[in-house]
Design a protein around this motif. Structure first.
Motif, PDB file in Angstrom:
ATOM      1  N   PRO A  84      45.367 -15.542   1.382  1.00 20.89           N
ATOM      2  CA  PRO A  84      45.213 -15.195   3.064  1.00 20.89           C
ATOM      3  C   PRO A  84      45.443 -14.018   3.832  1.00 20.89           C
ATOM      4  CG  PRO A  84      47.174 -16.984   1.551  1.00 20.89           C
ATOM      5  CD  PRO A  84      45.320 -16.494   0.452  1.00 20.89           C
ATOM      6  N   ASP A  85      46.377 -13.131   2.652  1.00 23.45           N
ATOM      7  CA  ASP A  85      46.070 -11.783   3.738  1.00 23.45           C
ATOM      8  C   ASP A  85      45.853 -10.915   3.179  1.00 23.45           C
ATOM      9  OD1 ASP A  85      48.237 -12.620   5.760  1.00 23.45           O
ATOM     10  OD2 ASP A  85      49.010 -12.337   4.314  1.00 23.45           O
ATOM     11  N   THR A  86      44.306 -10.489   2.763  1.00 28.18           N
ATOM     12  CA  THR A  86      44.124  -9.575   2.410  1.00 28.18           C
ATOM     13  C   THR A  86      43.485  -7.278   3.362  1.00 28.18           C
ATOM     14  OG1 THR A  86      42.037 -11.055   1.797  1.00 28.18           O
ATOM     15  CG2 THR A  86      42.014  -8.338   1.615  1.00 28.18           C
ATOM     16  N   VAL A  87      44.054  -6.487   3.603  1.00 30.00           N
ATOM     17  CA  VAL A  87      44.687  -5.505   3.681  1.00 30.00           C
ATOM     18  C   VAL A  87      44.481  -4.607   3.073  1.00 30.00           C
ATOM     19  CG1 VAL A  87      46.827  -4.423   5.089  1.00 30.00           C
ATOM     20  CG2 VAL A  87      46.891  -6.481   3.945  1.00 30.00           C
ATOM     21  N   LYS A 115      56.388  -6.786  -0.049  1.00 31.22           N
ATOM     22  CA  LYS A 115      56.337  -5.875   0.717  1.00 31.22           C
ATOM     23  C   LYS A 115      57.167  -5.229   0.714  1.00 31.22           C
ATOM     24  CE  LYS A 115      56.549  -7.073   5.810  1.00 31.22           C
ATOM     25  NZ  LYS A 115      56.567  -8.124   7.177  1.00 31.22           N
ATOM     26  N   VAL A 159      52.300  -5.898   2.853  1.00 28.32           N
ATOM     27  CA  VAL A 159      52.469  -7.361   2.375  1.00 28.32           C
ATOM     28  C   VAL A 159      52.797  -7.590   0.535  1.00 28.32           C
ATOM     29  CG1 VAL A 159      50.825  -8.497   4.856  1.00 28.32           C
ATOM     30  CG2 VAL A 159      49.883  -7.961   2.419  1.00 28.32           C
ATOM     31  N   GLY A 202      51.390  -9.210  -2.056  1.00 29.99           N
ATOM     32  CA  GLY A 202      50.676  -9.272  -2.691  1.00 29.99           C
ATOM     33  C   GLY A 202      49.416  -8.243  -4.259  1.00 29.99           C
ATOM     34  N   THR A 237      43.106  -1.995  -1.475  1.00 29.71           N
ATOM     35  CA  THR A 237      42.837  -3.056  -0.759  1.00 29.71           C
ATOM     36  C   THR A 237      44.114  -3.671  -2.107  1.00 29.71           C
ATOM     37  OG1 THR A 237      40.774  -2.378  -1.034  1.00 29.71           O
ATOM     38  CG2 THR A 237      41.656  -4.943  -0.580  1.00 29.71           C
ATOM     39  N   VAL A 289      45.765  -8.094  -1.084  1.00 26.11           N
ATOM     40  CA  VAL A 289      46.051  -9.730  -1.359  1.00 26.11           C
ATOM     41  C   VAL A 289      46.706 -10.004  -1.887  1.00 26.11           C
ATOM     42  CG1 VAL A 289      43.587  -9.682  -1.910  1.00 26.11           C
ATOM     43  CG2 VAL A 289      44.596 -10.078  -3.517  1.00 26.11           C
ATOM     44  N   SER A 290      47.224 -11.234  -1.192  1.00 23.88           N
ATOM     45  CA  SER A 290      48.420 -11.392  -0.814  1.00 23.88           C
ATOM     46  C   SER A 290      48.088 -12.612  -1.779  1.00 23.88           C
ATOM     47  CB  SER A 290      48.967 -12.803  -0.082  1.00 23.88           C
ATOM     48  OG  SER A 290      47.587 -13.262   1.141  1.00 23.88           O
ATOM     49  N   TYR A 328      43.497 -19.953  -0.193  1.00 23.52           N
ATOM     50  CA  TYR A 328      42.844 -20.493  -0.104  1.00 23.52           C
ATOM     51  C   TYR A 328      41.705 -21.144   0.206  1.00 23.52           C
ATOM     52  CZ  TYR A 328      45.849 -19.817   4.626  1.00 23.52           C
ATOM     53  OH  TYR A 328      46.341 -19.429   5.522  1.00 23.52           O
TER      54      TYR A 328
END
Length: 398
Positions: free
Chosen positions: A62-65, A88, A179, A181, A203, A205-206, A211
């Motif tokens: 869902p979250d990729t930062v 977080k 976030v 992850g 990088t 990722v949550s 998904y």
């Protein structure tokens, strides 16, 4: 004379061969001398079925930062272990903040100086306003003092904003997780100089949810629209190394338009990933319920054949005569095809279709079926539990 003797002996030899059970080449029969050919049959089964649609999907987080530096400076320390799960706000990198702390001290001094000027301007205006009643000061002087006060207050606000920015720079020097992850590898090591936004430090990722994105055809989309499927439809998923669909999630998103190039629409299902068993980028299989449960007649899918432009099954009727039966095939469920045109209990030929001809007799061997209606193969001769094969006749009996 010898030639006539040969022609005379030929019928005799044929009679002897027939008496011994031997046939000339090309005179072989099916299922025994002169008998109908053997076929394997299974009864059509009626059971409760539910149609499903299967799709291929890719897992995404869902979250990729992409974690980047918000201030320029030298990396002092990497505060995480590559590949670990961080929450977080936990620190990831530390950038040298001494210059930013010096800016904070300078901004604080500027704010103090401008605050003093603002207070002085306010006091001068207050004293001048008391002298207006005795005509000791002019109106022009009062206006100038008011302007000086507003200018001092504006300069003070600017200095306070600069102080806030300086303090933010000190805060940004400590790069934290945006976030919760799993981290990737650290792309920089201590001692490297980084700029604002470049390079990507790591990088993130949550990992609490995942998904599954898949594409559905236009026909499938219209079917679900007619059925008024809610967005919370249950979706089952299986990975490439798993049998079946052991994971359950929900459909939570359908795109607002079809892709005209592929005539498909993008949909998404969400699955819980608190255990961390799903990794973004994996291939997955998803199954979506296409109908409510209903009662239907099913036959093995391999029993359905094609007669020119229509689908048929071969049914063994009275006196073991083969009857072609046109059918309308429906959904395929566990190797069984839902059909319309066959009654439950009718014997359908599942093996030996090439030996069965419409209107001709056959020798049916009824197979047992499992709880889903799938035929259980008959044991081979010589296998454990198989009936012993009849012994061949001896040469003496011939």
């Amino acid at each position: 004379m010898k030639k006539n003797l040969a022609f005379t002996l030929t019928p005799v030899l044929l009679a002897l061969l027939a008496a011994c059970g031997q046939k000339p080449d090309g005179a072989g029969g099916h299922g025994g001398p002169g008998g109908p050919p053997p076929v394997s049959v299974a009864p059509a089964t009626q059971r409760e079925v539910q149609e499903f649609d299967e799709f291929t999907a890719r897992l995404e987080a869902p979250d990729t930062v992409e974690v980047r530096a918000r201030v320029a400076g030298t990396v002092e320390a990497v505060r995480f272990k590559e590949g670990q799960v961080v929450k977080k706000g936990e620190p990831l990198f530390t950038i040298d903040a001494r210059a930013f702390k010096a800016d904070v001290a300078r901004a604080e001094a500027q704010v103090a100086a401008l605050k003093t000027q603002s207070e002085l301007a306010r006091a001068d205006l207050a004293r001048a306003e008391k002298l207006v009643s005795v005509n000791a000061v002019s109106q022009q002087e009062i206006d100038q003092l008011r302007t000086a006060l507003r200018s001092a207050e504006a300069n003070l606000k600017g200095a306070e904003a600069a102080l806030v920015q300086s303090r933010l720079n000190v805060e940004y020097a400590n790069v934290t997780a945006p976030v919760t992850g799993r981290t990737s590898r650290a792309n920089v090591t201590p001692g490297n100089l980084v700029g604002v936004g470049d390079p990507v430090l790591t990088t993130l990722v949550s990992s609490d949810k995942v998904y599954a994105y898949f594409d559905a055809s236009e026909a499938t989309f219209l079917k679900y629209m007619r059925a008024a499927k809610p967005a919370s439809t249950v979706v089952q998923m299986g990975l490439s190394n798993e049998d079946g669909f052991p994971h359950t999630g929900k459909l939570d998103f359908v795109d607002n338009r079809l892709n005209p190039a592929t005539a498909s629409i993008r949909a998404r299902a969400v699955f819980d990933n608190k255990g961390g068993q799903f990794t973004p980028g994996l291939y997955a299989r998803v199954k979506l319920g296409g109908s409510a449960t209903y009662s239907g007649v099913v036959v093995p899918d391999r029993a359905i054949t094609t007669d020119q432009t229509k689908k048929i099954v071969l049914v063994v009727g009275p006196n073991n005569i083969v009857q072609p039966r046109p059918v309308n095939p429906g959904a395929l469920i566990d190797g069984m095809r839902v059909v319309d045109g066959v009654k439950a209990g009718e014997l359908v030929i599942v093996d030996g279709l090439l030996r069965a001809f419409p209107g001709a007799p056959v020798t049916p061997q009824v197979l047992k079926v499992d709880d889903k209606g799938m035929p259980i193969p008959a044991p081979q001769p010589g296998a454990p539990g198989a009936a012993p094969a009849p012994a061949p006749a001896s040469a003496a009996s011939k």
